[in-house]
Design a protein around this motif. Structure first.
Motif, PDB file in Angstrom:
ATOM      1  N   GLU A  32       0.824  -1.210   0.000  1.00 65.79           N
ATOM      2  CA  GLU A  32       0.000   0.000   0.000  1.00 65.79           C
ATOM      3  C   GLU A  32       0.861   1.263   0.000  1.00 65.79           C
ATOM      4  OE1 GLU A  32      -2.659  -0.422   3.339  1.00 65.79           O
ATOM      5  OE2 GLU A  32      -3.882  -1.923   2.291  1.00 65.79           O
ATOM      6  N   ALA A  33       1.980   1.221   0.733  1.00 64.07           N
ATOM      7  CA  ALA A  33       2.876   2.382   0.784  1.00 64.07           C
ATOM      8  C   ALA A  33       3.473   2.669  -0.585  1.00 64.07           C
ATOM      9  CB  ALA A  33       3.986   2.144   1.813  1.00 64.07           C
ATOM     10  N   LEU A  34       3.839   1.623  -1.320  1.00 65.08           N
ATOM     11  CA  LEU A  34       4.381   1.820  -2.668  1.00 65.08           C
ATOM     12  C   LEU A  34       3.298   2.338  -3.620  1.00 65.08           C
ATOM     13  CD1 LEU A  34       6.700  -1.282  -3.155  1.00 65.08           C
ATOM     14  CD2 LEU A  34       7.355   1.063  -2.615  1.00 65.08           C
ATOM     15  N   GLU A  35       2.124   1.750  -3.531  1.00 67.12           N
ATOM     16  CA  GLU A  35       1.026   2.169  -4.413  1.00 67.12           C
ATOM     17  C   GLU A  35       0.613   3.615  -4.144  1.00 67.12           C
ATOM     18  OE1 GLU A  35      -0.349   0.703  -7.099  1.00 67.12           O
ATOM     19  OE2 GLU A  35       1.155  -0.839  -6.826  1.00 67.12           O
ATOM     20  N   ALA A  36       0.801   4.079  -2.918  1.00 72.02           N
ATOM     21  CA  ALA A  36       0.436   5.449  -2.564  1.00 72.02           C
ATOM     22  C   ALA A  36       1.427   6.471  -3.113  1.00 72.02           C
ATOM     23  CB  ALA A  36       0.344   5.584  -1.043  1.00 72.02           C
ATOM     24  N   LYS A  37       2.536   5.998  -3.671  1.00 77.03           N
ATOM     25  CA  LYS A  37       3.591   6.891  -4.179  1.00 77.03           C
ATOM     26  C   LYS A  37       3.922   6.570  -5.646  1.00 77.03           C
ATOM     27  CE  LYS A  37       4.933   8.819  -0.193  1.00 77.03           C
ATOM     28  NZ  LYS A  37       5.013  10.221   0.052  1.00 77.03           N
ATOM     29  N   PRO A  38       2.955   6.655  -6.558  1.00 74.24           N
ATOM     30  CA  PRO A  38       3.237   6.312  -7.959  1.00 74.24           C
ATOM     31  C   PRO A  38       4.320   7.204  -8.567  1.00 74.24           C
ATOM     32  CG  PRO A  38       1.111   7.394  -7.775  1.00 74.24           C
ATOM     33  CD  PRO A  38       1.590   7.130  -6.372  1.00 74.24           C
ATOM     34  N   GLU A  39       4.521   8.389  -8.006  1.00 72.62           N
ATOM     35  CA  GLU A  39       5.538   9.300  -8.524  1.00 72.62           C
ATOM     36  C   GLU A  39       6.954   8.757  -8.318  1.00 72.62           C
ATOM     37  OE1 GLU A  39       4.764  10.578  -4.239  1.00 72.62           O
ATOM     38  OE2 GLU A  39       3.542   9.876  -5.901  1.00 72.62           O
ATOM     39  N   SER A  43       7.962   5.851  -9.281  1.00 73.77           N
ATOM     40  CA  SER A  43       8.342   4.976 -10.385  1.00 73.77           C
ATOM     41  C   SER A  43       9.388   5.652 -11.262  1.00 73.77           C
ATOM     42  CB  SER A  43       7.119   4.600 -11.222  1.00 73.77           C
ATOM     43  OG  SER A  43       7.494   3.686 -12.232  1.00 73.77           O
ATOM     44  N   GLY A  44      10.475   4.942 -11.501  1.00 79.75           N
ATOM     45  CA  GLY A  44      11.559   5.471 -12.311  1.00 79.75           C
ATOM     46  C   GLY A  44      12.562   6.284 -11.512  1.00 79.75           C
ATOM     47  N   LYS A  45      12.390   6.387 -10.224  1.00 79.92           N
ATOM     48  CA  LYS A  45      13.264   7.195  -9.363  1.00 79.92           C
ATOM     49  C   LYS A  45      14.261   6.322  -8.607  1.00 79.92           C
ATOM     50  CE  LYS A  45      10.718  11.043  -9.615  1.00 79.92           C
ATOM     51  NZ  LYS A  45      10.855  12.052 -10.456  1.00 79.92           N
ATOM     52  N   ARG A  46      15.316   6.988  -8.139  1.00 80.64           N
ATOM     53  CA  ARG A  46      16.278   6.376  -7.233  1.00 80.64           C
ATOM     54  C   ARG A  46      16.177   7.120  -5.914  1.00 80.64           C
ATOM     55  NH1 ARG A  46      21.342   3.865  -9.682  1.00 80.64           N
ATOM     56  NH2 ARG A  46      20.621   3.214 -11.701  1.00 80.64           N
ATOM     57  N   ILE A  47      15.992   6.369  -4.841  1.00 78.23           N
ATOM     58  CA  ILE A  47      15.943   6.963  -3.515  1.00 78.23           C
ATOM     59  C   ILE A  47      16.926   6.213  -2.626  1.00 78.23           C
ATOM     60  CG2 ILE A  47      13.546   7.725  -3.763  1.00 78.23           C
ATOM     61  CD1 ILE A  47      12.717   5.362  -1.976  1.00 78.23           C
ATOM     62  N   THR A  48      17.250   6.790  -1.494  1.00 84.06           N
ATOM     63  CA  THR A  48      18.147   6.088  -0.573  1.00 84.06           C
ATOM     64  C   THR A  48      17.350   5.061   0.223  1.00 84.06           C
ATOM     65  OG1 THR A  48      17.841   7.610   1.266  1.00 84.06           O
ATOM     66  CG2 THR A  48      19.622   8.136  -0.308  1.00 84.06           C
ATOM     67  N   LEU A  60      13.310   2.316  -7.946  1.00 85.47           N
ATOM     68  CA  LEU A  60      11.923   1.864  -7.982  1.00 85.47           C
ATOM     69  C   LEU A  60      11.375   2.064  -9.383  1.00 85.47           C
ATOM     70  CD1 LEU A  60      10.794   3.684  -4.745  1.00 85.47           C
ATOM     71  CD2 LEU A  60      11.080   1.236  -4.980  1.00 85.47           C
ATOM     72  N   GLU A  61      10.706   1.063  -9.866  1.00 81.61           N
ATOM     73  CA  GLU A  61      10.095   1.211 -11.183  1.00 81.61           C
ATOM     74  C   GLU A  61       8.859   0.329 -11.261  1.00 81.61           C
ATOM     75  OE1 GLU A  61      11.556   1.050 -15.773  1.00 81.61           O
ATOM     76  OE2 GLU A  61      12.991   1.430 -14.186  1.00 81.61           O
ATOM     77  N   TRP A 111       5.933  -3.720  -9.175  1.00 80.73           N
ATOM     78  CA  TRP A 111       6.984  -2.833  -8.679  1.00 80.73           C
ATOM     79  C   TRP A 111       8.302  -3.577  -8.704  1.00 80.73           C
ATOM     80  CZ3 TRP A 111       7.096   2.243  -7.629  1.00 80.73           C
ATOM     81  CH2 TRP A 111       5.869   2.907  -7.476  1.00 80.73           C
ATOM     82  N   ASN A 112       9.314  -3.007  -9.334  1.00 82.65           N
ATOM     83  CA  ASN A 112      10.665  -3.564  -9.341  1.00 82.65           C
ATOM     84  C   ASN A 112      11.528  -2.724  -8.414  1.00 82.65           C
ATOM     85  OD1 ASN A 112      10.546  -5.651 -11.541  1.00 82.65           O
ATOM     86  ND2 ASN A 112       9.813  -3.862 -12.651  1.00 82.65           N
ATOM     87  N   LEU A 113      12.094  -3.332  -7.391  1.00 82.95           N
ATOM     88  CA  LEU A 113      12.996  -2.657  -6.465  1.00 82.95           C
ATOM     89  C   LEU A 113      14.379  -3.251  -6.667  1.00 82.95           C
ATOM     90  CD1 LEU A 113      10.181  -2.232  -5.030  1.00 82.95           C
ATOM     91  CD2 LEU A 113      11.472  -2.158  -2.920  1.00 82.95           C
ATOM     92  N   THR A 114      15.346  -2.415  -7.003  1.00 82.27           N
ATOM     93  CA  THR A 114      16.726  -2.872  -7.165  1.00 82.27           C
ATOM     94  C   THR A 114      17.583  -2.138  -6.142  1.00 82.27           C
ATOM     95  OG1 THR A 114      16.310  -3.156  -9.535  1.00 82.27           O
ATOM     96  CG2 THR A 114      18.610  -3.199  -8.802  1.00 82.27           C
TER      97      THR A 114
END
Length: 174
Positions: free
Chosen positions: A41-48, A50-55, A154-155, A162-165
């Motif tokens: 749910e936390a990932l789905e709540a942040k669609p923005e 997708s395609g970003k790199r976060i720490t 995240l993508e 959701w792909n998390l690398t």
């Protein structure tokens, strides 16, 4: 009421209360199952994202539960060995039997707080280790205190997965 009737009534009340408590206990999900749902749910709540790199520290802020260590187990890893490694011999770790199966445990202070297990097409999540994290070992242990500056890419794919690398921070590359 006489003494015998009161005793029977007391026994009935006690057994009824025990039955209710047992029923409630059986219907309560373990915290790791509750948090698995909250993880998605936390990932789905942040669609923005997708395609970003976060720490990794930023990912920890997004997730609605506290954690200090995450374990990633390679496919085919033994359930018994995984349970030993996390220090909880009776934790119901499942053996992944497919190359794409996720097997991730988030822990906080030695307790499992989120268990992500399953095929990406069913769970909506695929976790991968970047080339600088991958290991020949059957599992990877990442401590938040040491890996906070690691990068998570995240993508969200067209198939809604959701792909998390995970990538190590540059100060860990030696």
């Amino acid at each position: 009421m006489n003494r015998k009737q009161l005793s029977k009534l007391a026994i009935i009340i006690i057994l009824s209360l025990l039955g209710i408590l047992l029923l409630i206990k059986c219907q309560t999900k373990p915290i790791w199952e509750v948090n698995e749902k909250l993880f998605y749910e936390a990932l789905e709540a942040k669609p923005e994202l997708s395609g970003k790199r976060i720490t990794v520290a930023e990912l920890a802020e997004i997730l609605p539960f506290e954690w200090d260590t995450v374990y990633y187990f390679q496919p085919y890893y033994s359930e018994k060995e995984a349970a030993k490694i996390i220090g909880i011999p009776d934790f119901p770790v499942q053996m992944s039997v497919n190359e794409g199966t996720n097997q991730v445990l988030f822990m906080d202070k030695g307790k499992v707080v989120c268990y992500v297990y399953g095929y990406p097409e069913h769970s909506g999540l695929y976790i991968a280790l970047g080339p600088n994290v991958q290991s020949e070992a059957w599992y990877v242990k990442l401590e938040l205190s040491k890996f906070a500056e690691g990068i998570v890419r995240l993508e969200k794919s067209e198939s809604n997965i959701w792909n998390l690398t995970l990538f190590k921070p540059s100060n860990m590359l030696k």
